[in-house]
Design an enzyme around this catalytic site. Structure first.
Site, PDB file in Angstrom:
ATOM      1  N   ILE A  63      48.201   2.807  33.031  1.00 19.91           N
ATOM      2  CA  ILE A  63      48.922   1.918  33.955  1.00 19.91           C
ATOM      3  C   ILE A  63      47.939   1.256  34.924  1.00 19.91           C
ATOM      4  CG2 ILE A  63      50.600   1.886  35.859  1.00 19.91           C
ATOM      5  CD1 ILE A  63      52.165   4.102  34.336  1.00 19.91           C
ATOM      6  N   TYR A  70      53.382  19.342  38.184  1.00 21.40           N
ATOM      7  CA  TYR A  70      53.229  17.870  38.220  1.00 21.40           C
ATOM      8  C   TYR A  70      54.393  17.239  38.978  1.00 21.40           C
ATOM      9  CZ  TYR A  70      53.320  13.060  36.319  1.00 21.40           C
ATOM     10  OH  TYR A  70      53.367  11.688  36.168  1.00 21.40           O
TER      11      TYR A  70
HETATM   12  N1  LIG Z   1      52.344   7.206  31.509  1.00 23.70           N
HETATM   13  C1  LIG Z   1      53.544   7.567  31.907  1.00 23.70           C
HETATM   14  O1  LIG Z   1      54.481   7.718  31.103  1.00 23.70           O
HETATM   15  C2  LIG Z   1      53.833   7.755  33.377  1.00 23.70           C
HETATM   16  C3  LIG Z   1      55.165   7.901  33.778  1.00 23.70           C
HETATM   17  C4  LIG Z   1      55.445   8.050  35.139  1.00 23.70           C
HETATM   18  C5  LIG Z   1      54.414   8.055  36.053  1.00 23.70           C
HETATM   19  N2  LIG Z   1      53.131   7.925  35.640  1.00 23.70           N
HETATM   20  C6  LIG Z   1      52.080   7.958  36.665  1.00 23.70           C
HETATM   21  O2  LIG Z   1      51.339   6.754  36.595  1.00 23.70           O
HETATM   22  C7  LIG Z   1      49.983   7.004  36.956  1.00 23.70           C
HETATM   23  C8  LIG Z   1      49.071   6.533  35.831  1.00 23.70           C
HETATM   24  O3  LIG Z   1      49.426   7.246  34.659  1.00 23.70           O
HETATM   25  P1  LIG Z   1      48.785   6.925  33.238  1.00 23.70           P
HETATM   26  O4  LIG Z   1      49.668   7.563  32.233  1.00 23.70           O
HETATM   27  O5  LIG Z   1      48.435   5.509  33.163  1.00 23.70           O
HETATM   28  O6  LIG Z   1      47.470   7.819  33.350  1.00 23.70           O
HETATM   29  P2  LIG Z   1      46.316   8.027  32.290  1.00 23.70           P
HETATM   30  O7  LIG Z   1      46.392   7.047  31.195  1.00 23.70           O
HETATM   31  O8  LIG Z   1      46.258   9.470  31.966  1.00 23.70           O
HETATM   32  O9  LIG Z   1      45.115   7.671  33.286  1.00 23.70           O
HETATM   33  C9  LIG Z   1      43.874   7.645  32.882  1.00 23.70           C
HETATM   34  C10 LIG Z   1      43.051   7.095  34.032  1.00 23.70           C
HETATM   35  O10 LIG Z   1      42.951   8.058  35.078  1.00 23.70           O
HETATM   36  C11 LIG Z   1      41.581   8.251  35.376  1.00 23.70           C
HETATM   37  N3  LIG Z   1      41.392   9.598  35.903  1.00 23.70           N
HETATM   38  C12 LIG Z   1      41.858  10.761  35.397  1.00 23.70           C
HETATM   39  N4  LIG Z   1      41.477  11.799  36.184  1.00 23.70           N
HETATM   40  C13 LIG Z   1      40.768  11.266  37.196  1.00 23.70           C
HETATM   41  C14 LIG Z   1      40.108  11.806  38.332  1.00 23.70           C
HETATM   42  N5  LIG Z   1      40.067  13.123  38.567  1.00 23.70           N
HETATM   43  N6  LIG Z   1      39.459  10.963  39.183  1.00 23.70           N
HETATM   44  C15 LIG Z   1      39.443   9.630  38.953  1.00 23.70           C
HETATM   45  N7  LIG Z   1      40.064   9.054  37.888  1.00 23.70           N
HETATM   46  C16 LIG Z   1      40.704   9.871  37.021  1.00 23.70           C
HETATM   47  C17 LIG Z   1      40.882   7.995  34.066  1.00 23.70           C
HETATM   48  O11 LIG Z   1      39.547   7.654  34.304  1.00 23.70           O
HETATM   49  P3  LIG Z   1      38.291   8.120  33.392  1.00 23.70           P
HETATM   50  O12 LIG Z   1      38.833   8.661  32.125  1.00 23.70           O
HETATM   51  O13 LIG Z   1      37.530   6.844  33.230  1.00 23.70           O
HETATM   52  O14 LIG Z   1      37.596   9.110  34.225  1.00 23.70           O
HETATM   53  C18 LIG Z   1      41.682   6.799  33.549  1.00 23.70           C
HETATM   54  O15 LIG Z   1      41.257   5.631  34.213  1.00 23.70           O
HETATM   55  C19 LIG Z   1      49.874   8.508  37.213  1.00 23.70           C
HETATM   56  O16 LIG Z   1      49.996   8.758  38.578  1.00 23.70           O
HETATM   57  C20 LIG Z   1      51.069   9.084  36.473  1.00 23.70           C
HETATM   58  O17 LIG Z   1      51.519  10.274  37.046  1.00 23.70           O
HETATM   59  C21 LIG Z   1      52.807   7.777  34.314  1.00 23.70           C
END
Ligand SMILES: NC(=O)c1ccc[n+]([C@@H]2O[C@H](COP(=O)([O-])OP(=O)(O)OC[C@H]3O[C@@H](n4cnc5c(N)ncnc54)[C@H](OP(=O)(O)O)[C@@H]3O)[C@@H](O)[C@H]2O)c1
Length: 268
Positions: free
Chosen positions: A19, A158
């Site tokens: 995202i 979470y």
């Molecule tokens: N996807 C869903 O279905 C969903 C639904 C509801 C809410 N959300 C929320 O939306 C947000 C984004 O979710 P997403 O699914 O897009 O996440 P994601 O794909 O798992 O995110 C990956 C990103 O997070 C970075 N990252 C992970 N751990 C990190 C750390 N310790 N420090 C700095 N960067 C870190 C990674 O960077 P590197 O790998 O480059 O280090 C990468 O840029 C989150 O807060 C999640 O809870 C997601």
């Protein structure tokens, strides 16, 4: 519609993929200056290259920088904040989760998720919000999750962090009274990131079905309350985040906005 984001300086935590990356892409399309973040120099560089080549294809000139920082490491965050001063829009996006039994979730698991999901936004806001208030303009946007209220049994830690974000965001909004700064939270539902795509591929392989069937069964059997009955696209979520961060959304403050495809229910 002109979102009036030209030249605004944006920091997005955890934005080399998922995202956060989609949000970076949208801000760049709107002419904002974007600072992305990830844990390694190579992931940050790769994401910048991708963002620049996406922009080139659309004939856009973009200003994108990267900063390497790990939100599970307090020292790394101190170094990051020292270098961050003039930010107009803070997107507290970084979030990690692990699907596990409550009884097997250790203190360390709880602390790691709290540190990354909650303290990242606390530390960044503590550093940047006063500067926004001084110049009487700014946006802070937190990314929660439908899990904050659905609380799936395998995601209790979470979900707790995602509920905490709602209180922090509302509390910070109280500090903006009478100013041009707003603090809000968006609450996405299941979203088709690279991680979700991999999850569906693995499930499809494990259960000997197509990926489309795995997705449709997920909504029939797991996320039954969803009205959307599919994963939202990253673009659908990013569109709302970028709008709510724009000068056009000035009347929205202290709000928690659902982007959950109806899964959380209720009339508000
Ligand atoms: N996807 C869903 O279905 C969903 C639904 C509801 C809410 N959300 C929320 O939306 C947000 C984004 O979710 P997403 O699914 O897009 O996440 P994601 O794909 O798992 O995110 C990956 C990103 O997070 C970075 N990252 C992970 N751990 C990190 C750390 N310790 N420090 C700095 N960067 C870190 C990674 O960077 P590197 O790998 O480059 O280090 C990468 O840029 C989150 O807060 C999640 O809870 C997601």
């Amino acid at each position: 519609m002109d979102l009036k984001l030209e030249g605004k300086k944006v920091f997005i935590s955890g934005s080399t993929a998922g995202i956060g990356y989609g949000v970076a892409q949208k801000f760049l399309q709107e002419g904002a200056h974007v600072m992305i973040n990830g844990r390694t120099a190579s992931s940050v560089e790769k994401a910048i290259d991708r963002l620049k080549s996406d922009a080139l294809r659309m004939d856009n000139e973009v200003v994108v920088e990267g900063v390497v920082a790990d939100f599970s490491n307090k020292r790394s965050i101190e170094t990051l904040t020292q270098g961050l001063s003039d930010i107009d829009i803070l997107i507290n996006n970084v979030g990690i989760y692990s699907s596990q039994s409550f009884f097997k979730t250790t203190d360390e698991d709880w602390q790691r998720q709290y540190e990354v999901n909650v303290m990242s936004g606390v530390r960044l806001s503590r550093h940047l919000l006063p500067k926004m208030l001084d110049k009487d303009w700014g946006r802070v946007l937190f990314i929660s999750s439908e899990c904050a209220t659905l609380v799936p049994a395998d995601l209790i830690a979470y979900s707790t962090t995602k509920a905490a974000i709602l209180a922090i965001s509302r509390g910070l909004a109280q500090l903006t009274k009478g100013s041009g700064v707003t603090v809000n939270t968006v609450i996405p539902g299941s979203t088709m990131t690279e991680g979700a795509d991999q999850f569906l591929s693995d499930l499809a392989e494990k259960e000997g079905k197509s990926k489309a069937d795995a997705e449709s069964d997920f909504f029939k059997e797991v996320r039954t309350s969803s009205l959307l009955q599919r994963f939202a696209t990253v673009e659908e979520i990013a569109n709302s985040i970028v709008y709510l961060s724009s000068p056009l959304a000035s009347a929205t403050n202290g709000a928690a906005i659902k982007l959950d495809g109806g899964s959380m229910g209720g009339i508000l």
